[in-house]
Design an enzyme around this catalytic site. Structure first.
Site, PDB file in Angstrom:
ATOM      1  N   LYS A   5     -11.592 -10.768 -12.341  1.00 32.75           N
ATOM      2  CA  LYS A   5     -10.210 -10.669 -12.843  1.00 32.75           C
ATOM      3  C   LYS A   5      -9.247 -11.400 -11.898  1.00 32.75           C
ATOM      4  O   LYS A   5      -8.360 -12.131 -12.339  1.00 32.75           O
ATOM      5  CB  LYS A   5      -9.865  -9.176 -12.915  1.00 32.75           C
TER       6      LYS A   5
ATOM      7  N   VAL B  74     -36.639  -9.342  -4.053  1.00 33.56           N
ATOM      8  CA  VAL B  74     -36.236 -10.416  -3.130  1.00 33.56           C
ATOM      9  C   VAL B  74     -36.352  -9.879  -1.703  1.00 33.56           C
ATOM     10  O   VAL B  74     -35.973  -8.728  -1.423  1.00 33.56           O
ATOM     11  CB  VAL B  74     -34.776 -10.861  -3.372  1.00 33.56           C
TER      12      VAL B  74
ATOM     13  N   ASP C  78     -13.616  -4.499   0.661  1.00 34.26           N
ATOM     14  CA  ASP C  78     -14.306  -3.400  -0.012  1.00 34.26           C
ATOM     15  C   ASP C  78     -14.169  -3.684  -1.498  1.00 34.26           C
ATOM     16  O   ASP C  78     -13.078  -3.606  -2.066  1.00 34.26           O
ATOM     17  CB  ASP C  78     -13.657  -2.056   0.343  1.00 34.26           C
TER      18      ASP C  78
ATOM     19  N   LYS D 144     -26.940  -3.016 -13.896  1.00 33.06           N
ATOM     20  CA  LYS D 144     -27.398  -4.401 -14.076  1.00 33.06           C
ATOM     21  C   LYS D 144     -27.334  -4.811 -15.548  1.00 33.06           C
ATOM     22  O   LYS D 144     -27.013  -5.963 -15.857  1.00 33.06           O
ATOM     23  CB  LYS D 144     -28.810  -4.580 -13.512  1.00 33.06           C
TER      24      LYS D 144
ATOM     25  N   THR E 177     -35.124  -8.976   1.226  1.00 34.95           N
ATOM     26  CA  THR E 177     -33.831  -8.702   1.880  1.00 34.95           C
ATOM     27  C   THR E 177     -33.876  -7.280   2.460  1.00 34.95           C
ATOM     28  O   THR E 177     -34.798  -6.517   2.167  1.00 34.95           O
ATOM     29  CB  THR E 177     -32.674  -8.747   0.852  1.00 34.95           C
TER      30      THR E 177
ATOM     31  N   TYR F  46     -28.794   2.230 -11.308  1.00 42.69           N
ATOM     32  CA  TYR F  46     -29.015   0.814 -10.970  1.00 42.69           C
ATOM     33  C   TYR F  46     -29.300   0.012 -12.248  1.00 42.69           C
ATOM     34  O   TYR F  46     -28.716  -1.049 -12.479  1.00 42.69           O
ATOM     35  CB  TYR F  46     -30.180   0.699  -9.982  1.00 42.69           C
TER      36      TYR F  46
ATOM     37  N   ILE G 263     -29.225 -11.727   0.119  1.00 44.36           N
ATOM     38  CA  ILE G 263     -29.020 -12.842  -0.811  1.00 44.36           C
ATOM     39  C   ILE G 263     -27.670 -13.521  -0.557  1.00 44.36           C
ATOM     40  O   ILE G 263     -27.572 -14.746  -0.488  1.00 44.36           O
ATOM     41  CB  ILE G 263     -29.116 -12.335  -2.270  1.00 44.36           C
TER      42      ILE G 263
HETATM   43  N1  LIG Z   1     -33.433  -7.355  -2.862  1.00 39.99           N
HETATM   44  C1  LIG Z   1     -33.912  -7.289  -4.085  1.00 39.99           C
HETATM   45  O1  LIG Z   1     -35.113  -7.034  -4.295  1.00 39.99           O
HETATM   46  C2  LIG Z   1     -33.000  -7.547  -5.259  1.00 39.99           C
HETATM   47  C3  LIG Z   1     -33.595  -7.829  -6.502  1.00 39.99           C
HETATM   48  C4  LIG Z   1     -32.768  -8.075  -7.597  1.00 39.99           C
HETATM   49  C5  LIG Z   1     -31.402  -8.042  -7.464  1.00 39.99           C
HETATM   50  N2  LIG Z   1     -30.842  -7.756  -6.253  1.00 39.99           N
HETATM   51  C6  LIG Z   1     -29.376  -7.714  -6.180  1.00 39.99           C
HETATM   52  O2  LIG Z   1     -28.910  -8.713  -5.300  1.00 39.99           O
HETATM   53  C7  LIG Z   1     -27.631  -8.314  -4.751  1.00 39.99           C
HETATM   54  C8  LIG Z   1     -27.694  -8.485  -3.231  1.00 39.99           C
HETATM   55  O3  LIG Z   1     -28.676  -7.589  -2.748  1.00 39.99           O
HETATM   56  P1  LIG Z   1     -29.503  -7.825  -1.391  1.00 39.99           P
HETATM   57  O4  LIG Z   1     -30.913  -7.611  -1.700  1.00 39.99           O
HETATM   58  O5  LIG Z   1     -29.062  -9.070  -0.748  1.00 39.99           O
HETATM   59  O6  LIG Z   1     -29.011  -6.534  -0.622  1.00 39.99           O
HETATM   60  P2  LIG Z   1     -28.368  -6.357   0.828  1.00 39.99           P
HETATM   61  O7  LIG Z   1     -28.284  -4.889   1.017  1.00 39.99           O
HETATM   62  O8  LIG Z   1     -29.106  -7.171   1.815  1.00 39.99           O
HETATM   63  O9  LIG Z   1     -26.906  -6.995   0.653  1.00 39.99           O
HETATM   64  C9  LIG Z   1     -25.916  -6.370  -0.102  1.00 39.99           C
HETATM   65  C10 LIG Z   1     -24.570  -6.653   0.567  1.00 39.99           C
HETATM   66  O10 LIG Z   1     -23.535  -5.974  -0.179  1.00 39.99           O
HETATM   67  C11 LIG Z   1     -22.608  -5.477   0.768  1.00 39.99           C
HETATM   68  N3  LIG Z   1     -21.807  -4.381   0.199  1.00 39.99           N
HETATM   69  C12 LIG Z   1     -22.225  -3.144  -0.170  1.00 39.99           C
HETATM   70  N4  LIG Z   1     -21.175  -2.398  -0.568  1.00 39.99           N
HETATM   71  C13 LIG Z   1     -20.073  -3.172  -0.447  1.00 39.99           C
HETATM   72  C14 LIG Z   1     -18.685  -2.958  -0.681  1.00 39.99           C
HETATM   73  N5  LIG Z   1     -18.221  -1.779  -1.142  1.00 39.99           N
HETATM   74  N6  LIG Z   1     -17.818  -3.977  -0.467  1.00 39.99           N
HETATM   75  C15 LIG Z   1     -18.276  -5.167   0.013  1.00 39.99           C
HETATM   76  N7  LIG Z   1     -19.581  -5.437   0.268  1.00 39.99           N
HETATM   77  C16 LIG Z   1     -20.471  -4.442   0.045  1.00 39.99           C
HETATM   78  C17 LIG Z   1     -23.485  -4.986   1.928  1.00 39.99           C
HETATM   79  O11 LIG Z   1     -22.743  -4.813   3.123  1.00 39.99           O
HETATM   80  C18 LIG Z   1     -24.523  -6.093   1.997  1.00 39.99           C
HETATM   81  O12 LIG Z   1     -24.163  -7.121   2.921  1.00 39.99           O
HETATM   82  C19 LIG Z   1     -27.409  -6.868  -5.210  1.00 39.99           C
HETATM   83  O13 LIG Z   1     -26.556  -6.852  -6.319  1.00 39.99           O
HETATM   84  C20 LIG Z   1     -28.809  -6.424  -5.618  1.00 39.99           C
HETATM   85  O14 LIG Z   1     -28.759  -5.419  -6.611  1.00 39.99           O
HETATM   86  C21 LIG Z   1     -31.607  -7.520  -5.138  1.00 39.99           C
END
Ligand SMILES: NC(=O)c1ccc[n+]([C@@H]2O[C@H](COP(=O)([O-])OP(=O)(O)OC[C@H]3O[C@@H](n4cnc5c(N)ncnc54)[C@H](O)[C@@H]3O)[C@@H](O)[C@H]2O)c1
Length: 277
Positions: free
Chosen positions: A131, A211, A69, A182, A213, A178, A19
């Site tokens: 913040k 989503v 991070d 959220k 991903t 999780y 995302i």
């Molecule tokens: N994919 C789904 O079905 C879905 C649905 C609802 C909500 N979400 C939320 O959307 C957001 C993005 O998820 P996504 O599906 O794109 O997942 P993803 O795993 O593709 O991307 C998550 C990103 O967060 C980064 N990340 C993880 N730990 C980190 C840290 N300590 N510091 C910096 N970056 C860090 C990862 O490197 C990665 O690039 C998340 O909060 C997830 O909970 C995802």
């Protein structure tokens, strides 16, 4: 293709893939003057920043990338300092970093370590980034946009969008950390919206269901029933595309959404209206 236009500088956290990457690319396409792609995966954000240059629509568009991070206070501050120094201001901040639980287990089998890990990366990160970014936003001049026949519109000092989930409003089995993380983002979003309302800083959350991903690919490997469930329960028999989530973020940062704050855009494929048999 971006449906709404924006014109300021953006930070996208968690922008190496999924995302967050799509949000950064869509902001570039929608007219952002600059986007900082930030993630713990530096190679990923460097590639994403480079890709954004080919589709950016603002003249003199600038793409930056940085390793961050999100659970490290100093690392978060360095990211915000870099954006403030290079861009001169930060108009939009999108929090898209996140992780899933280590194991899908019932409540009583959840380990305190995994609870802390997920709450740190999914929730405390938003506290730390927000913040730091509101300190920059509060000290910058508000902006305006000329909307043609609608006249000049005040845009305020900044817009923050948190990527949450439909699990901000409900639970599924075996995902206690999780789900908790959220639900907590709703609180952070509303608290931020209220504390900075008079400063002209808005804060909202986008709450998608599945989503397409890497996170969903991984979940589907671990829970092979998920793709079938998506096909059965969603109107178009598919997960949400990352660009559909990104469009909601651009909308919330656009001149059309200046009266929306502390709110949730729920992309639930109709699921929260109930189940059909
Ligand atoms: N994919 C789904 O079905 C879905 C649905 C609802 C909500 N979400 C939320 O959307 C957001 C993005 O998820 P996504 O599906 O794109 O997942 P993803 O795993 O593709 O991307 C998550 C990103 O967060 C980064 N990340 C993880 N730990 C980190 C840290 N300590 N510091 C910096 N970056 C860090 C990862 O490197 C990665 O690039 C998340 O909060 C997830 O909970 C995802």
């Amino acid at each position: 293709m971006a449906q709404f236009q924006i014109s300021g500088f953006a930070i996208v956290v968690g922008a190496a893939g999924g995302i967050g990457k799509e949000v950064g690319l869509t902001f570039a396409e929608a007219g952002a003057k600059g986007v900082l792609f930030a993630d713990i995966n530096y190679e990923g954000v460097t590639e994403a920043a480079e890709a954004s240059k080919a589709i950016a629509t603002s003249p003199n568009y600038r793409a930056l990338s940085v390793k961050v991070d999100v659970v490290d206070v100093n690392s978060v501050q360095e990211m915000i300092d870099l954006a403030a120094k290079e861009f001169g201001r930060i108009d939009y901040c999108i929090n898209a970093a996140g992780v899933d639980v280590a194991e899908y287990v019932p409540f009583d089998e959840t380990t305190p370590e995994d609870y802390d890990r997920v709450l740190d990366i999914n929730t405390k990160n938003i506290f730390l980034v927000t913040k730091a970014v509101v300190k920059v936003m509060q000290n910058q001049q508000p902006t305006q946009n000329n909307l043609g026949r609608h006249g000049i519109r005040d845009l305020g000092r900044g817009s923050i969008v948190n990527i949450s989930s439909v699990m901000a409003f409900g639970a599924v089995p075996h995902k206690l950390p999780y789900t908790t993380s959220k639900h907590a983002i709703t609180g952070i979003t509303r608290a931020c919206a209220l504390d900075y309302k008079l400063a002209g800083i808005r804060c909202n959350q986008v709450c998608p269901i599945w989503v397409k991903t890497p996170m969903l690919v991984e979940e589907s490997k671990r829970l092979p029933g998920v793709p079938g469930l998506i096909e059965k329960l969603t109107p178009f028999k598919r997960p949400i595309e990352p660009d559909e989530v990104a469009s909601a973020c651009v909308y919330l940062c656009s001149p059309s959404a200046v009266n929306i704050s502390g709110s949730s855009v729920i992309l639930d494929s109709g699921l929260m209206s109930g189940f059909s048999l």
